[in-house]
Design an enzyme around this catalytic site. Structure first.
Site, short mmCIF file in Angstrom:
data_model
loop_
_atom_site.label_atom_id
_atom_site.label_comp_id
_atom_site.label_asym_id
_atom_site.label_seq_id
_atom_site.Cartn_x
_atom_site.Cartn_y
_atom_site.Cartn_z
N GLY A 115 -9.99 -20.72 23.69
CA GLY A 115 -10.61 -19.44 23.98
C GLY A 115 -12.09 -19.47 23.66
CB CYS A 116 -14.97 -17.50 24.88
SG CYS A 116 -14.37 -15.82 24.75
CE1 TYR A 117 -16.13 -12.88 21.07
CE2 TYR A 117 -13.96 -12.31 21.90
CZ TYR A 117 -15.31 -12.01 21.75
OH TYR A 117 -15.81 -10.85 22.27
CG PHE A 288 -20.63 -20.36 22.20
CD1 PHE A 288 -19.53 -20.19 23.02
CD2 PHE A 288 -20.54 -19.91 20.89
CE1 PHE A 288 -18.37 -19.58 22.56
CE2 PHE A 288 -19.38 -19.30 20.41
CZ PHE A 288 -18.30 -19.13 21.26
#
Length: 310
Positions: A115-117, A288
């Site tokens: 996942g992004c987080y 990011f």
């Protein structure tokens, strides 16, 4: 003949980004379905079994269904959903997670994109847990703000093309207030934490980019842990990793703010150890692009490992 790659769900936010990144490459061929066939299960199943590598850019239930449709031995899958991120039968697709992870991804038939987080959280936490500087039972709190594209197409449309009569989205909103966000289990498992971390996500009124922070008290860490030791552990882990930058202590100390959009358009991940030594407080930080290293960029990075090895 170059390997055949099929993106199942190539009209969603992540799928479109991946397709754009792969356009024109000569080391692979893209398998596409006509628009009229994209939602036909039998045509999707055929494409999944005709290709060499499939990238699933689907909701969780649809990704599980698509993975079950693959019957031909040799088809390799990269799942960009959260359906398989804690599944022991899938390799976790964060090459920088720990030594040897890139090689494990390169050899695996089933890869689950992070996942992004969690990408930012794990980049900060896992090296410190491995180094013994952050106990596995530490009460970890993670705070993160993402651009509205983190909500996918719905978030983009709400901000950029709202329906007539719809109220404007708020400029900032916390969510996951039941403290049951699906990223929590992913972070806990892959960081090596025994205690469930707090995770407090938010969306801001900007399209893309993430700032994620983890506050720490030195007095709650193992005796003798210093700011320098925390920085050194991160620096050692990522010294040979071109996509991950660890800010030198002097640059981190000079920061007056963190811009979530600073790395937009790149696949880089920037880490910093911010501190107030007089009070024994530390703030770990990651910046990011949620659509780059946090999504499409990560999927293409894993695809390249499958194509060319670690």
């Amino acid at each position: 003949m170059p390997p055949l790659v099929f993106i199942d769900g190539d009209q969603g936010t992540t799928g479109l980004q991946i397709r754009a990144r792969l356009a024109g490459r000569r080391d692979l061929r893209l398998l596409s379905l006509p628009e009229a066939e994209r939602k036909q299960p039998e045509r999707r199943a055929q494409a999944l079994n005709d290709c060499d590598i499939a990238i699933l850019c689907l909701p969780d239930d649809a990704a599980r269904e698509a993975a079950a449709w693959v019957r031909r031995p040799g088809v390799r899958l990269i799942d960009a959903s959260s359906a398989h991120r804690t599944d022991p039968g899938w390799t976790y697709g964060l090459p920088e997670l720990c030594p040897g992870q890139a090689a494990r991804i390169a050899a695996s038939p089933r890869i689950s994109n992070p996942g992004c987080y969690p990408t930012g959280a794990l980049a900060l936490l896992r090296p410190l847990v491995d180094a013994g500087l952050l106990p596995a039972d530490h009460p970890v709190s993670i705070h993160a703000v993402s651009g509205y594209s983190g909500r996918g197409r719905a978030g983009i449309e709400a901000h950029e093309a709202p329906a007539a009569g719809e109220p404007a989205p708020p400029p900032f909103q916390l969510y996951g207030l039941a403290l049951a966000h699906k990223h929590v289990a992913e972070i806990q498992q892959h960081a090596g934490l025994r205690e469930r971390p707090f995770f407090v996500p938010a969306y801001g009124a900007f399209r893309q980019g993430i700032v994620l922070t983890v506050p720490l008290h030195l007095r709650l860490l193992p005796a003798g842990t210093t700011v320098a030791a925390l920085h050194a552990a991160l620096q050692a882990r990522y010294a040979a990793t071109p996509r991950v930058q660890v800010l030198p202590p002097a640059e981190a100390a000079a920061l007056a703010h963190l811009d979530p959009t600073a790395l937009n358009g790149s696949d880089d991940l920037r880490l910093a150890v911010l501190a107030n030594p007089a009070h024994g407080q530390v703030l770990l930080a990651a910046v990011f692009d949620n659509l780059g290293k946090g999504a499409a960029g990560a999927a293409v990075q894993n695809l390249d490992l499958l194509l060319h090895g670690a």
